[in-house]
Design a protein around this motif. Sequence first.
Motif, PDB file in Angstrom:
ATOM      1  N   UNK A  54       0.797  -1.367  -0.006  1.00 41.65           N
ATOM      2  CA  UNK A  54       0.064   0.042   0.081  1.00 41.65           C
ATOM      3  C   UNK A  54       0.735   1.221   0.067  1.00 41.65           C
ATOM      4  N   UNK A  55       1.962   1.118   0.218  1.00 39.86           N
ATOM      5  CA  UNK A  55       2.995   2.179   0.307  1.00 39.86           C
ATOM      6  C   UNK A  55       3.824   2.564  -1.006  1.00 39.86           C
ATOM      7  N   UNK A  56       3.436   1.692  -1.830  1.00 34.98           N
ATOM      8  CA  UNK A  56       3.810   1.719  -3.373  1.00 34.98           C
ATOM      9  C   UNK A  56       5.342   1.880  -3.364  1.00 34.98           C
ATOM     10  N   UNK A  57       5.990   0.792  -2.845  1.00 31.05           N
ATOM     11  CA  UNK A  57       7.302   0.655  -3.123  1.00 31.05           C
ATOM     12  C   UNK A  57       7.515  -0.017  -4.545  1.00 31.05           C
ATOM     13  N   UNK A  58       8.978   0.222  -5.050  1.00 32.34           N
ATOM     14  CA  UNK A  58       9.094  -0.402  -6.337  1.00 32.34           C
ATOM     15  C   UNK A  58       9.112  -1.746  -6.241  1.00 32.34           C
ATOM     16  N   UNK A  59       9.180  -2.445  -5.340  1.00 29.26           N
ATOM     17  CA  UNK A  59       9.042  -4.203  -5.183  1.00 29.26           C
ATOM     18  C   UNK A  59       9.084  -4.568  -4.078  1.00 29.26           C
ATOM     19  N   UNK A  60       8.374  -5.599  -3.738  1.00 33.69           N
ATOM     20  CA  UNK A  60       8.222  -6.171  -2.548  1.00 33.69           C
ATOM     21  C   UNK A  60       9.131  -7.688  -2.583  1.00 33.69           C
ATOM     22  N   UNK A  61      10.316  -7.817  -2.139  1.00 38.46           N
ATOM     23  CA  UNK A  61      10.999  -8.981  -1.985  1.00 38.46           C
ATOM     24  C   UNK A  61      10.431  -9.911  -1.082  1.00 38.46           C
ATOM     25  N   UNK A  62      10.281 -11.149  -1.686  1.00 33.91           N
ATOM     26  CA  UNK A  62       9.550 -12.368  -0.876  1.00 33.91           C
ATOM     27  C   UNK A  62      11.314 -12.833   0.180  1.00 33.91           C
ATOM     28  N   UNK A  63      12.378 -12.656  -0.436  1.00 33.22           N
ATOM     29  CA  UNK A  63      13.352 -13.133   0.411  1.00 33.22           C
ATOM     30  C   UNK A  63      14.600 -12.449   0.221  1.00 33.22           C
ATOM     31  N   UNK A  64      15.509 -12.503   0.785  1.00 33.42           N
ATOM     32  CA  UNK A  64      17.040 -12.012   0.443  1.00 33.42           C
ATOM     33  C   UNK A  64      17.624 -12.295  -1.173  1.00 33.42           C
ATOM     34  N   UNK A  65      17.172 -13.429  -1.465  1.00 31.45           N
ATOM     35  CA  UNK A  65      17.586 -13.850  -3.025  1.00 31.45           C
ATOM     36  C   UNK A  65      16.880 -12.984  -3.924  1.00 31.45           C
ATOM     37  N   UNK A  66      15.545 -12.991  -3.601  1.00 28.08           N
ATOM     38  CA  UNK A  66      14.575 -12.163  -4.487  1.00 28.08           C
ATOM     39  C   UNK A  66      15.085 -10.577  -4.647  1.00 28.08           C
ATOM     40  N   UNK A  67      15.485 -10.283  -3.359  1.00 32.52           N
ATOM     41  CA  UNK A  67      15.876  -8.814  -3.143  1.00 32.52           C
ATOM     42  C   UNK A  67      17.183  -8.584  -3.797  1.00 32.52           C
ATOM     43  N   UNK A  68      18.018  -9.367  -3.796  1.00 35.06           N
ATOM     44  CA  UNK A  68      19.705  -9.341  -4.653  1.00 35.06           C
ATOM     45  C   UNK A  68      19.311  -9.232  -5.877  1.00 35.06           C
ATOM     46  N   UNK A  69      18.260 -10.053  -6.396  1.00 38.06           N
ATOM     47  CA  UNK A  69      18.339 -10.125  -7.796  1.00 38.06           C
ATOM     48  C   UNK A  69      17.684  -8.997  -8.470  1.00 38.06           C
ATOM     49  N   UNK A  70      16.618  -8.392  -7.555  1.00 37.46           N
ATOM     50  CA  UNK A  70      16.007  -7.268  -8.223  1.00 37.46           C
ATOM     51  C   UNK A  70      17.054  -5.995  -8.210  1.00 37.46           C
ATOM     52  N   UNK A  71      17.911  -5.997  -7.153  1.00 34.72           N
ATOM     53  CA  UNK A  71      19.045  -4.801  -7.117  1.00 34.72           C
ATOM     54  C   UNK A  71      19.644  -5.115  -8.129  1.00 34.72           C
ATOM     55  N   UNK A  72      20.194  -6.506  -8.493  1.00 38.47           N
ATOM     56  CA  UNK A  72      21.391  -6.510  -9.759  1.00 38.47           C
ATOM     57  C   UNK A  72      20.598  -5.893 -10.812  1.00 38.47           C
ATOM     58  N   UNK A  73      19.039  -6.141 -11.187  1.00 43.17           N
ATOM     59  CA  UNK A  73      18.894  -5.837 -12.389  1.00 43.17           C
ATOM     60  C   UNK A  73      18.194  -4.344 -12.680  1.00 43.17           C
ATOM     61  N   UNK A  74      18.098  -3.663 -11.114  1.00 48.34           N
ATOM     62  CA  UNK A  74      17.166  -2.483 -11.434  1.00 48.34           C
ATOM     63  C   UNK A  74      17.864  -1.364 -10.314  1.00 48.34           C
ATOM     64  N   UNK A  75      18.872  -1.696  -9.393  1.00 50.05           N
ATOM     65  CA  UNK A  75      19.378  -0.735  -8.910  1.00 50.05           C
ATOM     66  C   UNK A  75      20.590   0.155  -9.315  1.00 50.05           C
TER      67      UNK A  75
END
Length: 219
Positions: free
Chosen positions: A198-219
């Motif tokens: 509801x706070x409209x983040x760019x992504x909600x990561x399910x776990x650290x692996x998901x977060x790491x993958x998103x950061x590799x592609x989007x940060x």
Amino acid sequence: MSARKFDLIAFDWDGTLFDSTAAITRSIQLAVADVGGTVPSDAQASYVIGMALLPALAHAAPDVPQEKYNDLANRYRYHYLKQQELITLFAGVLPMLEALRERGHWLAVATGKSRRGLNEALQHADLRGMFDSSRTADETAGKPHPLMLQELMAELDVPPERLLMIGDTTHDLEMARNAGCASVAVAYGAHDPRDLQACQPLHVAADVADLHQWLRSNA
């Protein structure tokens, strides 16, 4: 690898990098019981994670009178410190941080912990020197006030559009929004993923692996 979009990545600590949500929740409940208050539910106790300590405890235990707040805080610290040596980083956090540093990102911590508490946690996790800067709730305004992020941006000369805040609570995401910064949420910490979304983040990561993958592609 995509071009870097964010120069500075600021992380919340508890529930985002450090697997401490359950320990904090239980410590709040035990502290409230110690001073005779109505013990909050797991959801009520975990909601305040990320806030500065005294406002967090006051919110979690509204029937505890103000004159008992110092006792309440001391009992919380007692119960938390008994568990601290058993708490660890989430699996995958260290390689993720190392990869971000190798890519040239500045890293920071923006936390509701005290300076003493953060320093002890960094030492326990062997992460001293990993972060370029940090802010704690006892040395600036607590979340969701944007001052933590504003101070980090001023120190490192980073504009709001080049800072990404990552956290597990709506307090983290609201702080980022108040500072004019983007945010990413993690769903494995203190707050319900639906509230985070509801706070409209760019992504909600399910776990650290998901977060790491998103950061590799989007940060």
